[in-house]
Write an enzyme that holds these catalytic residues in place. Sequence first.
Site, mmCIF file in Angstrom:
data_model
loop_
_atom_site.group_PDB
_atom_site.id
_atom_site.type_symbol
_atom_site.label_atom_id
_atom_site.label_comp_id
_atom_site.label_asym_id
_atom_site.label_seq_id
_atom_site.Cartn_x
_atom_site.Cartn_y
_atom_site.Cartn_z
ATOM 1 N N LYS A 1 5.719 1.714 -6.009
ATOM 2 C CA LYS A 1 5.622 0.520 -6.852
ATOM 3 C C LYS A 1 5.895 0.834 -8.320
ATOM 4 O O LYS A 1 6.710 0.199 -8.972
ATOM 5 C CB LYS A 1 4.224 -0.112 -6.710
ATOM 6 C CG LYS A 1 3.916 -0.559 -5.287
ATOM 7 C CD LYS A 1 2.499 -1.045 -5.130
ATOM 8 C CE LYS A 1 1.450 0.044 -5.181
ATOM 9 N NZ LYS A 1 1.538 1.001 -4.053
ATOM 10 N N THR A 2 5.205 1.858 -8.809
ATOM 11 C CA THR A 2 5.395 2.217 -10.218
ATOM 12 C C THR A 2 6.739 2.898 -10.425
ATOM 13 O O THR A 2 7.446 2.602 -11.399
ATOM 14 C CB THR A 2 4.240 3.125 -10.702
ATOM 15 O OG1 THR A 2 3.029 2.375 -10.622
ATOM 16 C CG2 THR A 2 4.454 3.596 -12.126
ATOM 17 N N THR A 3 7.112 3.764 -9.496
ATOM 18 C CA THR A 3 8.384 4.482 -9.702
ATOM 19 C C THR A 3 9.569 3.518 -9.663
ATOM 20 O O THR A 3 10.526 3.693 -10.425
ATOM 21 C CB THR A 3 8.565 5.627 -8.688
ATOM 22 O OG1 THR A 3 8.150 5.206 -7.409
ATOM 23 C CG2 THR A 3 7.769 6.836 -9.083
ATOM 24 N N TRP B 1 -11.443 2.720 -11.311
ATOM 25 C CA TRP B 1 -12.175 2.460 -10.060
ATOM 26 C C TRP B 1 -13.412 3.325 -9.896
ATOM 27 O O TRP B 1 -14.282 3.012 -9.113
ATOM 28 C CB TRP B 1 -11.242 2.605 -8.864
ATOM 29 C CG TRP B 1 -10.366 3.815 -8.958
ATOM 30 C CD1 TRP B 1 -10.695 5.077 -8.623
ATOM 31 C CD2 TRP B 1 -9.032 3.853 -9.465
ATOM 32 N NE1 TRP B 1 -9.640 5.908 -8.896
ATOM 33 C CE2 TRP B 1 -8.613 5.195 -9.397
ATOM 34 C CE3 TRP B 1 -8.158 2.881 -9.968
ATOM 35 C CZ2 TRP B 1 -7.348 5.595 -9.823
ATOM 36 C CZ3 TRP B 1 -6.897 3.282 -10.387
ATOM 37 C CH2 TRP B 1 -6.505 4.623 -10.306
ATOM 38 N N PHE C 1 -9.274 6.002 -15.100
ATOM 39 C CA PHE C 1 -9.916 6.033 -13.777
ATOM 40 C C PHE C 1 -10.835 4.835 -13.592
ATOM 41 O O PHE C 1 -12.003 4.998 -13.269
ATOM 42 C CB PHE C 1 -10.736 7.305 -13.588
ATOM 43 C CG PHE C 1 -9.943 8.553 -13.768
ATOM 44 C CD1 PHE C 1 -9.949 9.237 -14.969
ATOM 45 C CD2 PHE C 1 -9.153 9.043 -12.724
ATOM 46 C CE1 PHE C 1 -9.202 10.392 -15.142
ATOM 47 C CE2 PHE C 1 -8.402 10.202 -12.892
ATOM 48 C CZ PHE C 1 -8.425 10.875 -14.101
ATOM 49 N N ARG D 1 17.256 1.495 -16.003
ATOM 50 C CA ARG D 1 18.479 0.701 -15.825
ATOM 51 C C ARG D 1 18.649 -0.297 -16.970
ATOM 52 O O ARG D 1 19.736 -0.431 -17.542
ATOM 53 C CB ARG D 1 18.395 -0.033 -14.491
ATOM 54 C CG ARG D 1 19.569 -0.924 -14.220
ATOM 55 C CD ARG D 1 19.467 -1.561 -12.856
ATOM 56 N NE ARG D 1 19.876 -0.628 -11.812
ATOM 57 C CZ ARG D 1 19.690 -0.835 -10.506
ATOM 58 N NH1 ARG D 1 19.080 -1.923 -10.083
ATOM 59 N NH2 ARG D 1 20.124 0.032 -9.625
ATOM 60 N N GLU E 1 0.269 -1.750 -12.738
ATOM 61 C CA GLU E 1 -1.095 -1.782 -12.172
ATOM 62 C C GLU E 1 -1.893 -2.983 -12.669
ATOM 63 O O GLU E 1 -3.129 -2.945 -12.677
ATOM 64 C CB GLU E 1 -1.895 -0.494 -12.486
ATOM 65 C CG GLU E 1 -1.139 0.818 -12.501
ATOM 66 C CD GLU E 1 -0.686 1.339 -11.149
ATOM 67 O OE1 GLU E 1 -0.813 0.586 -10.167
ATOM 68 O OE2 GLU E 1 -0.176 2.465 -11.093
ATOM 69 N N LYS F 1 3.858 4.085 -1.272
ATOM 70 C CA LYS F 1 4.260 4.704 -2.536
ATOM 71 C C LYS F 1 5.566 4.111 -3.037
ATOM 72 O O LYS F 1 6.470 3.857 -2.241
ATOM 73 C CB LYS F 1 4.442 6.211 -2.318
ATOM 74 C CG LYS F 1 4.916 6.966 -3.538
ATOM 75 C CD LYS F 1 4.889 8.452 -3.268
ATOM 76 C CE LYS F 1 5.634 9.244 -4.333
ATOM 77 N NZ LYS F 1 4.990 9.191 -5.639
ATOM 78 N N ASN G 1 0.801 -1.228 0.000
ATOM 79 C CA ASN G 1 0.000 0.000 0.000
ATOM 80 C C ASN G 1 0.831 1.273 0.000
ATOM 81 O O ASN G 1 0.283 2.369 -0.046
ATOM 82 C CB ASN G 1 -0.928 0.012 1.225
ATOM 83 C CG ASN G 1 -1.947 -1.101 1.158
ATOM 84 O OD1 ASN G 1 -2.289 -1.589 0.069
ATOM 85 N ND2 ASN G 1 -2.428 -1.547 2.300
HETATM 86 P P1 ATP Z 1 4.096 5.745 -7.486
HETATM 87 O O1 ATP Z 1 3.486 5.831 -8.882
HETATM 88 O O2 ATP Z 1 4.229 7.101 -6.895
HETATM 89 O O3 ATP Z 1 5.303 4.886 -7.424
HETATM 90 P P2 ATP Z 1 2.548 3.543 -6.507
HETATM 91 O O4 ATP Z 1 2.640 2.952 -7.853
HETATM 92 O O5 ATP Z 1 3.260 2.840 -5.404
HETATM 93 O O6 ATP Z 1 2.992 5.055 -6.556
HETATM 94 P P3 ATP Z 1 -0.331 3.453 -6.685
HETATM 95 O O7 ATP Z 1 -1.134 2.580 -5.794
HETATM 96 O O8 ATP Z 1 -0.167 3.069 -8.112
HETATM 97 O O9 ATP Z 1 1.080 3.695 -5.984
HETATM 98 O O10 ATP Z 1 -0.949 4.893 -6.574
HETATM 99 C C1 ATP Z 1 -0.492 5.928 -7.343
HETATM 100 C C2 ATP Z 1 -0.744 7.257 -6.677
HETATM 101 O O11 ATP Z 1 -1.200 7.123 -5.334
HETATM 102 C C3 ATP Z 1 0.542 8.061 -6.558
HETATM 103 O O12 ATP Z 1 0.192 9.364 -6.836
HETATM 104 C C4 ATP Z 1 0.987 7.919 -5.143
HETATM 105 O O13 ATP Z 1 1.681 9.025 -4.608
HETATM 106 C C5 ATP Z 1 -0.302 7.708 -4.419
HETATM 107 N N1 ATP Z 1 -0.108 6.820 -3.269
HETATM 108 C C6 ATP Z 1 0.680 5.757 -3.215
HETATM 109 N N2 ATP Z 1 0.676 5.211 -1.977
HETATM 110 C C7 ATP Z 1 -0.158 5.969 -1.248
HETATM 111 C C8 ATP Z 1 -0.598 5.946 0.129
HETATM 112 N N3 ATP Z 1 -0.142 5.029 0.984
HETATM 113 N N4 ATP Z 1 -1.487 6.887 0.522
HETATM 114 C C9 ATP Z 1 -1.936 7.816 -0.328
HETATM 115 N N5 ATP Z 1 -1.546 7.889 -1.619
HETATM 116 C C10 ATP Z 1 -0.682 6.997 -2.080
HETATM 117 MG MG MG Z 2 1.377 2.561 -9.353
#
Ligand code: ATP
Ligand code: MG
Length: 187
Positions: A31-33, A84, A82, A41, A119, A29, A27
């Site tokens: 995963k995508t970054t 969801w 979007f 890389r 995702e 932040k 949960n």
């Molecule tokens: P990122 O793309 O920043 O690496 P993510 O892939 O880990 O995030 P997702 O579940 O895909 O996270 O959600 C994407 C968005 O939700 C991003 O804008 C991120 O900052 C935000 N987000 C991620 N984790 C959380 C959290 N624990 N609470 C609130 N917002 C979150």
């Molecule tokens: Mg993501």
Amino acid sequence: MSQPHTEKPYEKPQGERRGLVIINTGNGKGKTTAALGLLVRAQGRGLRTRLLQFIKHESANFGEHRSLKALNIPFAGLGDGFSWTSKDLDHSKELAQMGWKEAREAILSGDYDLLVLDEVTYPINWGWIDVQEVLETLKARPHMLHVVLTGRNAPQELVEYADTVTEMTPIKHAFDAGIPAQKGIEH
Ligand code: ATP
Ligand code: MG
């Protein structure tokens, strides 16, 4: 207790190099970054890469898309942006299934060395993409192909099969303090 940095953390691995299945879940932040970091890389090493995004719309032009263009890393938005809250869930489902068909073809094509399915856990968990088919496709992938999957609640079947699984754990997130999404950080 943590180990001193001077100690060798791992035994020298004896195994053969091969393509990995990598999952970034949890949960928090990142995963995508983290997956984008692997694309950068891998591309730098001359690997043939591609990013397939299951939620992002094909027109998405966030910071990462701008940089990916500059680095010649191909990407595709396969979703409607979007899902969801989508009013037209049937359409979202259809897009996800078409997206999976494209991802499956890319995995089996032999044209890539590293693919990111960003995702992808969401359409799997919503029952739109069959997890067994994903598993069978990963098992049938070319020997040297790395596949990265991201998203919350990674299905157990995939976690068990994957080689490297990382769970991002939120300790704090700026959103919780009311700070809105920011350019260059969230998009
Ligand atoms: P990122 O793309 O920043 O690496 P993510 O892939 O880990 O995030 P997702 O579940 O895909 O996270 O959600 C994407 C968005 O939700 C991003 O804008 C991120 O900052 C935000 N987000 C991620 N984790 C959380 C959290 N624990 N609470 C609130 N917002 C979150
Ligand atoms: Mg993501």
